[in-house]
Design a protein around this motif. Structure first.
Motif, PDB file in Angstrom:
ATOM      1  N   THR A 195     -19.561 -47.768  19.392  1.00  0.00           N
ATOM      2  CA  THR A 195     -19.160 -46.605  20.418  1.00  0.00           C
ATOM      3  C   THR A 195     -18.466 -47.623  21.710  1.00  0.00           C
ATOM      4  N   GLY A 196     -17.818 -46.815  22.030  1.00  0.00           N
ATOM      5  CA  GLY A 196     -17.466 -47.127  23.275  1.00  0.00           C
ATOM      6  C   GLY A 196     -15.642 -47.519  23.229  1.00  0.00           C
ATOM      7  N   LEU A 197     -15.754 -47.889  22.405  1.00  0.00           N
ATOM      8  CA  LEU A 197     -14.170 -48.565  22.515  1.00  0.00           C
ATOM      9  C   LEU A 197     -12.817 -47.520  23.131  1.00  0.00           C
TER      10      LEU A 197
ATOM     11  N   LEU B 132     -15.899 -46.349  32.931  1.00  0.00           N
ATOM     12  CA  LEU B 132     -16.537 -46.833  32.107  1.00  0.00           C
ATOM     13  C   LEU B 132     -17.812 -45.945  30.905  1.00  0.00           C
ATOM     14  N   PRO B 133     -18.031 -46.110  29.520  1.00  0.00           N
ATOM     15  CA  PRO B 133     -18.405 -45.321  29.076  1.00  0.00           C
ATOM     16  C   PRO B 133     -19.579 -45.397  29.005  1.00  0.00           C
ATOM     17  N   SER B 134     -21.113 -44.342  28.339  1.00  0.00           N
ATOM     18  CA  SER B 134     -22.042 -44.643  28.894  1.00  0.00           C
ATOM     19  C   SER B 134     -23.277 -45.596  28.130  1.00  0.00           C
ATOM     20  N   VAL B 135     -22.151 -46.272  26.450  1.00  0.00           N
ATOM     21  CA  VAL B 135     -22.788 -47.165  25.880  1.00  0.00           C
ATOM     22  C   VAL B 135     -22.033 -47.431  25.073  1.00  0.00           C
ATOM     23  N   VAL B 136     -22.074 -49.607  25.451  1.00  0.00           N
ATOM     24  CA  VAL B 136     -20.803 -49.961  24.423  1.00  0.00           C
ATOM     25  C   VAL B 136     -21.235 -51.077  23.428  1.00  0.00           C
ATOM     26  N   GLY B 137     -20.993 -51.136  22.273  1.00  0.00           N
ATOM     27  CA  GLY B 137     -21.127 -52.164  21.527  1.00  0.00           C
ATOM     28  C   GLY B 137     -21.314 -51.952  19.915  1.00  0.00           C
ATOM     29  N   PRO B 138     -21.318 -52.308  19.195  1.00  0.00           N
ATOM     30  CA  PRO B 138     -22.679 -53.703  19.738  1.00  0.00           C
ATOM     31  C   PRO B 138     -22.279 -54.282  20.076  1.00  0.00           C
TER      32      PRO B 138
END
Length: 308
Positions: free
Chosen positions: A56-58, A84-90
């Protein structure tokens, strides 16, 4: 023994450590860097094994760094600044190589899940702002889409990370401009690690290098294909570090200070270039065979470190 470790671990005990969407362009959507402005970079260590995908967020990152880790696998260090994305990960754990790589930025925030205890003094001494669940638990959460440990995510909006509209790639000296003369037409390029592979296939329709990982299309969490405007295959020395993972495997150390050869993919062509980074405080420069500064196409940049 890595020079970074010598600098950071003085007085510390060294030991064992632990389809659509690709037309979106982080760089082209950002106004030119204002004089004297520096990027406020958030760098996140992102998991990249099969059970962690899709990440997520790449797709919102300015730069995607790909590094080799234990057992010949890979992890990603994603650098955000222009948006910036709202979520980054895992989000996963830090490695010694990350500290040297991140010296190119002006005291970045470094998001990671944790690290081996003997690496923690080096992280604390590094010129960055460490961000982990232990330090800021409200910024992290466990998602339901993946099984642990591949389910820790960061919410950048719950951190103090600012955005300035400055692109992280431009901040460290990459220049988005008309392509340099020369280059060879190429349809695809593959980079292989002992237990991982990355393929970049040119799509003239989308104006992007479509990304595949381990033989499968790389997708966003929403199902769109990941694509890069530019791909740098940077040939470096990868050697054992001072640290090991929890299973006893020695962590690779990727040397990003020095010089060597690289390939740059842009606009359906491949260019032979040289890279140089004289010191840890320096940024990395890329020059053509004629000694001219390499230019990049506006959009997301992938930098893949490959063993020379």
């Amino acid at each position: 023994m890595p020079t970074l470790a010598l600098a950071l671990l003085i007085g510390a005990v060294a030991g064992c450590g632990g389809g659509g969407g690709t037309a979106s362009s982080p760089s082209s959507a950002v106004p030119p860097t204002s004089a004297g402005a520096r990027a406020h970079v958030l760098a996140a260590k992102v998991d990249n094994v099969g059970p962690a995908r899709p990440q997520t967020g790449l797709d919102k990152a300015d730069i995607i760094y790909v590094e080799q880790v234990e057992a010949g696998l890979s992890r990603i260090l994603a650098a955000y600044s222009s948006r910036l994305p709202s979520v980054v990960g895992p989000v996963r754990s830090a490695r010694e190589s990350d500290l040297e790589l991140l010296r190119q930025f002006d005291r970045p925030t470094f998001a990671f899940s944790g690290a081996q205890s003997k690496l923690l003094p080096a992280i604390a001494a590094a010129p960055l702002d460490p961000l982990s669940p232990a330090k800021d638990p409200d910024a992290f959460f466990r998602g339901s889409g993946h099984a642990a440990p591949h389910n820790l995510y960061l919410r950048p909006g719950r951190t103090s990370q600012p955005t300035t509209g400055v692109n992280a790639a431009e901040d460290i000296g990459l220049r988005f401009a008309t392509a340099a003369p020369g280059g060879r037409s190429v349809a695809a390029r593959t980079v292989r690690y002992p237990a991982a592979s990355f393929a970049f296939t040119w799509s003239a329709e989308r104006g992007r290098w479509l990304v595949s990982m381990d033989g499968a299309p790389a997708l966003t969490a929403e199902g769109a294909r990941l694509g890069a405007a530019d791909v740098v295959v940077q040939y470096v020395t990868v050697r054992p570090s001072l640290f090991r993972d929890r299973w006893g495997s020695t962590s690779p150390y990727t040397e990003t200070v020095g010089s060597g050869s690289a390939l740059v993919l842009r606009d359906g062509k491949e260019y032979d270039v040289r890279w140089s980074r004289p010191a840890a405080e320096s940024t990395t420069s890329f020059t053509t065979r004629d000694g001219e500064r390499m230019t990049f196409a506006p959009g997301q940049v992938w930098i893949v470190f490959a063993q020379k």
